[in-house]
Write a protein that holds these residues in place. Structure first.
Motif, PDB file in Angstrom:
ATOM      1  N   UNK A 106     -17.691  43.899  29.683  1.00 20.12           N
ATOM      2  CA  UNK A 106     -16.626  44.548  28.889  1.00 20.12           C
ATOM      3  C   UNK A 106     -15.436  44.056  29.393  1.00 20.12           C
ATOM      4  N   UNK A 107     -14.483  43.540  28.434  1.00 22.28           N
ATOM      5  CA  UNK A 107     -13.197  43.246  28.973  1.00 22.28           C
ATOM      6  C   UNK A 107     -12.266  43.845  27.674  1.00 22.28           C
ATOM      7  N   UNK A 108     -11.295  44.735  28.091  1.00 22.44           N
ATOM      8  CA  UNK A 108     -10.527  45.480  27.241  1.00 22.44           C
ATOM      9  C   UNK A 108     -11.461  45.925  26.394  1.00 22.44           C
ATOM     10  N   UNK A 109     -12.305  46.663  26.507  1.00 23.35           N
ATOM     11  CA  UNK A 109     -13.231  47.489  25.672  1.00 23.35           C
ATOM     12  C   UNK A 109     -13.852  46.835  24.497  1.00 23.35           C
ATOM     13  N   UNK A 110     -14.014  45.525  24.762  1.00 20.28           N
ATOM     14  CA  UNK A 110     -14.725  44.830  23.717  1.00 20.28           C
ATOM     15  C   UNK A 110     -15.590  43.506  24.347  1.00 20.28           C
ATOM     16  N   UNK A 111     -16.224  42.691  23.675  1.00 19.80           N
ATOM     17  CA  UNK A 111     -16.906  41.687  24.319  1.00 19.80           C
ATOM     18  C   UNK A 111     -16.235  40.640  24.910  1.00 19.80           C
ATOM     19  N   UNK A 112     -16.479  39.867  25.903  1.00 17.82           N
ATOM     20  CA  UNK A 112     -15.846  38.894  26.647  1.00 17.82           C
ATOM     21  C   UNK A 112     -15.531  37.710  25.614  1.00 17.82           C
ATOM     22  N   UNK A 113     -14.496  37.283  25.538  1.00 19.75           N
ATOM     23  CA  UNK A 113     -14.221  36.181  24.592  1.00 19.75           C
ATOM     24  C   UNK A 113     -15.041  34.832  24.395  1.00 19.75           C
ATOM     25  N   UNK A 114     -15.643  34.509  25.747  1.00 21.65           N
ATOM     26  CA  UNK A 114     -16.340  33.360  25.981  1.00 21.65           C
ATOM     27  C   UNK A 114     -17.858  33.836  24.940  1.00 21.65           C
ATOM     28  N   UNK A 115     -18.170  34.887  24.916  1.00 25.30           N
ATOM     29  CA  UNK A 115     -19.414  35.235  24.099  1.00 25.30           C
ATOM     30  C   UNK A 115     -19.259  35.104  22.652  1.00 25.30           C
ATOM     31  N   UNK A 116     -17.736  35.762  22.257  1.00 24.27           N
ATOM     32  CA  UNK A 116     -17.456  35.463  21.007  1.00 24.27           C
ATOM     33  C   UNK A 116     -17.280  34.317  20.668  1.00 24.27           C
ATOM     34  N   UNK A 117     -16.566  33.667  21.425  1.00 24.77           N
ATOM     35  CA  UNK A 117     -16.209  32.120  21.098  1.00 24.77           C
ATOM     36  C   UNK A 117     -17.495  31.217  20.800  1.00 24.77           C
ATOM     37  N   UNK A 118     -18.625  31.473  21.577  1.00 27.99           N
ATOM     38  CA  UNK A 118     -20.052  30.554  21.388  1.00 27.99           C
ATOM     39  C   UNK A 118     -20.593  31.185  19.841  1.00 27.99           C
ATOM     40  N   UNK A 119     -20.547  32.508  19.848  1.00 26.72           N
ATOM     41  CA  UNK A 119     -21.123  32.916  18.397  1.00 26.72           C
ATOM     42  C   UNK A 119     -20.160  32.522  17.409  1.00 26.72           C
ATOM     43  N   UNK A 120     -18.948  32.336  17.456  1.00 26.26           N
ATOM     44  CA  UNK A 120     -18.008  31.790  16.441  1.00 26.26           C
ATOM     45  C   UNK A 120     -18.243  30.265  16.080  1.00 26.26           C
TER      46      UNK A 120
ATOM     47  N   UNK B 221     -26.556  30.712  31.136  1.00 25.50           N
ATOM     48  CA  UNK B 221     -25.093  31.131  31.274  1.00 25.50           C
ATOM     49  C   UNK B 221     -24.089  30.330  30.519  1.00 25.50           C
ATOM     50  N   UNK B 222     -23.254  30.743  29.775  1.00 23.41           N
ATOM     51  CA  UNK B 222     -22.248  30.078  28.834  1.00 23.41           C
ATOM     52  C   UNK B 222     -21.518  29.110  29.704  1.00 23.41           C
ATOM     53  N   UNK B 223     -21.522  29.176  30.988  1.00 24.30           N
ATOM     54  CA  UNK B 223     -20.727  28.201  31.921  1.00 24.30           C
ATOM     55  C   UNK B 223     -21.576  26.666  32.236  1.00 24.30           C
ATOM     56  N   UNK B 224     -23.008  26.933  31.874  1.00 27.33           N
ATOM     57  CA  UNK B 224     -23.850  25.864  31.746  1.00 27.33           C
ATOM     58  C   UNK B 224     -24.022  25.162  30.495  1.00 27.33           C
ATOM     59  N   UNK B 225     -24.885  24.149  30.572  1.00 29.36           N
ATOM     60  CA  UNK B 225     -25.205  23.535  29.072  1.00 29.36           C
ATOM     61  C   UNK B 225     -26.419  24.291  28.552  1.00 29.36           C
TER      62      UNK B 225
ATOM     63  N   UNK C  97     -34.629  33.819  24.482  1.00 29.16           N
ATOM     64  CA  UNK C  97     -33.630  33.287  25.411  1.00 29.16           C
ATOM     65  C   UNK C  97     -32.823  34.394  25.605  1.00 29.16           C
ATOM     66  N   UNK C  98     -31.951  34.462  26.743  1.00 28.14           N
ATOM     67  CA  UNK C  98     -30.829  35.323  27.119  1.00 28.14           C
ATOM     68  C   UNK C  98     -29.416  34.259  27.423  1.00 28.14           C
ATOM     69  N   UNK C  99     -28.497  34.742  26.327  1.00 24.08           N
ATOM     70  CA  UNK C  99     -27.406  33.885  26.554  1.00 24.08           C
ATOM     71  C   UNK C  99     -26.321  34.990  27.144  1.00 24.08           C
ATOM     72  N   UNK C 100     -25.675  34.510  28.260  1.00 26.19           N
ATOM     73  CA  UNK C 100     -24.711  35.547  28.810  1.00 26.19           C
ATOM     74  C   UNK C 100     -23.549  34.907  29.373  1.00 26.19           C
ATOM     75  N   UNK C 101     -22.441  35.728  29.487  1.00 19.05           N
ATOM     76  CA  UNK C 101     -21.411  35.070  30.255  1.00 19.05           C
ATOM     77  C   UNK C 101     -20.976  35.999  31.452  1.00 19.05           C
ATOM     78  N   UNK C 102     -20.777  35.652  32.638  1.00 21.59           N
ATOM     79  CA  UNK C 102     -20.463  36.417  33.710  1.00 21.59           C
ATOM     80  C   UNK C 102     -19.411  35.804  34.570  1.00 21.59           C
ATOM     81  N   UNK C 103     -18.586  36.562  35.267  1.00 20.62           N
ATOM     82  CA  UNK C 103     -17.378  36.295  35.933  1.00 20.62           C
ATOM     83  C   UNK C 103     -17.774  36.508  37.411  1.00 20.62           C
ATOM     84  N   UNK C 104     -18.426  37.689  37.437  1.00 21.68           N
ATOM     85  CA  UNK C 104     -18.614  38.139  38.903  1.00 21.68           C
ATOM     86  C   UNK C 104     -20.125  38.616  39.090  1.00 21.68           C
ATOM     87  N   UNK C 105     -21.021  38.184  38.189  1.00 22.37           N
ATOM     88  CA  UNK C 105     -22.372  37.981  38.654  1.00 22.37           C
ATOM     89  C   UNK C 105     -23.091  39.371  38.175  1.00 22.37           C
TER      90      UNK C 105
END
Ligand SMILES: Cc1cc2nc3c(=O)[nH]c(=O)nc-3n(C[C@H](O)[C@H](O)[C@H](O)COP(=O)(O)O)c2cc1C
Length: 163
Positions: free
Chosen positions: A58-72, A36-40, A4-12
């Motif tokens: 990469x947001x502010x030189x780290x992973x996007x919060x949505x990916x961190x949120x899911x892993x948390x 996509x973390x925007x889907x189920x 499986x590949x789990x990702x977040x994207x804003x711009x594609x």
């Protein structure tokens, strides 16, 4: 064998790179699905996976919060004992794509995943922590396609070898 590949994207961009990795996985005869973390997410499928790859812009030189949120917060997908890998998209070489990947790697280790990138062990191109595509550095973004597909091939090969 499922991956499986789990990702977040804003711009594609991160979705596009996930698809390139998936092409490499499929070329080795391994089933792969993208989430996509925007889907189920399909929890049943992900629990059957031998490996899961995480993709983040990469947001502010780290992973996007949505990916961190899911892993948390994830309690339904069992990650322990699975092969794990990470990739990132970013603007610049010095923009922190590598830091984004490493911030996720620590979480994958904490979840008990076996983390894999291929490293330098498989020769060039060396993919030390995971592939990074740069969308503001000449033609790097387009040219990185081959590396992302190769990462998918290497990840699939390692999954077949281990599981
Ligand atoms: C709020 C925000 C912060 C960003 N921070 C960084 C950064 O710190 N370093 C970098 O190289 N790129 C940064 N970027 C660029 C994105 O990581 C890059 O464009 C990425 O390809 C976007 O992925 P996406 O199209 O999947 O959303 C940032 C973009 C946004 C919108």
């Amino acid at each position: 064998m499922k991956i499986g590949i789990i990702y977040f994207t804003h711009g594609g961009h991160t979705k596009e790179k996930a698809e390139e990795i998936a092409a490499g996985i499929e070329s080795k005869g391994v089933e792969v699905r993208l989430f996509s973390l925007d889907d189920e997410l399909d929890t049943d499928y992900l629990n059957e996976c031998a490996g899961i790859i995480f993709g983040t812009p990469t947001y502010v030189a780290t992973a996007h919060w949505r990916v961190v949120e899911w892993l948390t917060q994830n309690r339904t997908v069992k990650l322990g004992g699975k092969l794990g890998g990470c990739f990132a998209t970013a603007h610049y070489a010095q923009g922190g794509g590598d830091s984004a990947i490493m911030s996720l790697v620590g979480m994958l280790l904490t979840k008990g995943m076996l983390v894999y990138s291929g490293g330098a062990a498989l020769g060039k191109p060396f993919i030390h922590h995971g592939p990074v595509a740069l969308d503001a550095v000449g033609t790097h973004y387009e040219e990185s396609k081959e590396m992302f597909t190769l990462f998918g091939e290497r990840f699939a090969n390692k999954s077949l070898e281990l599981f």
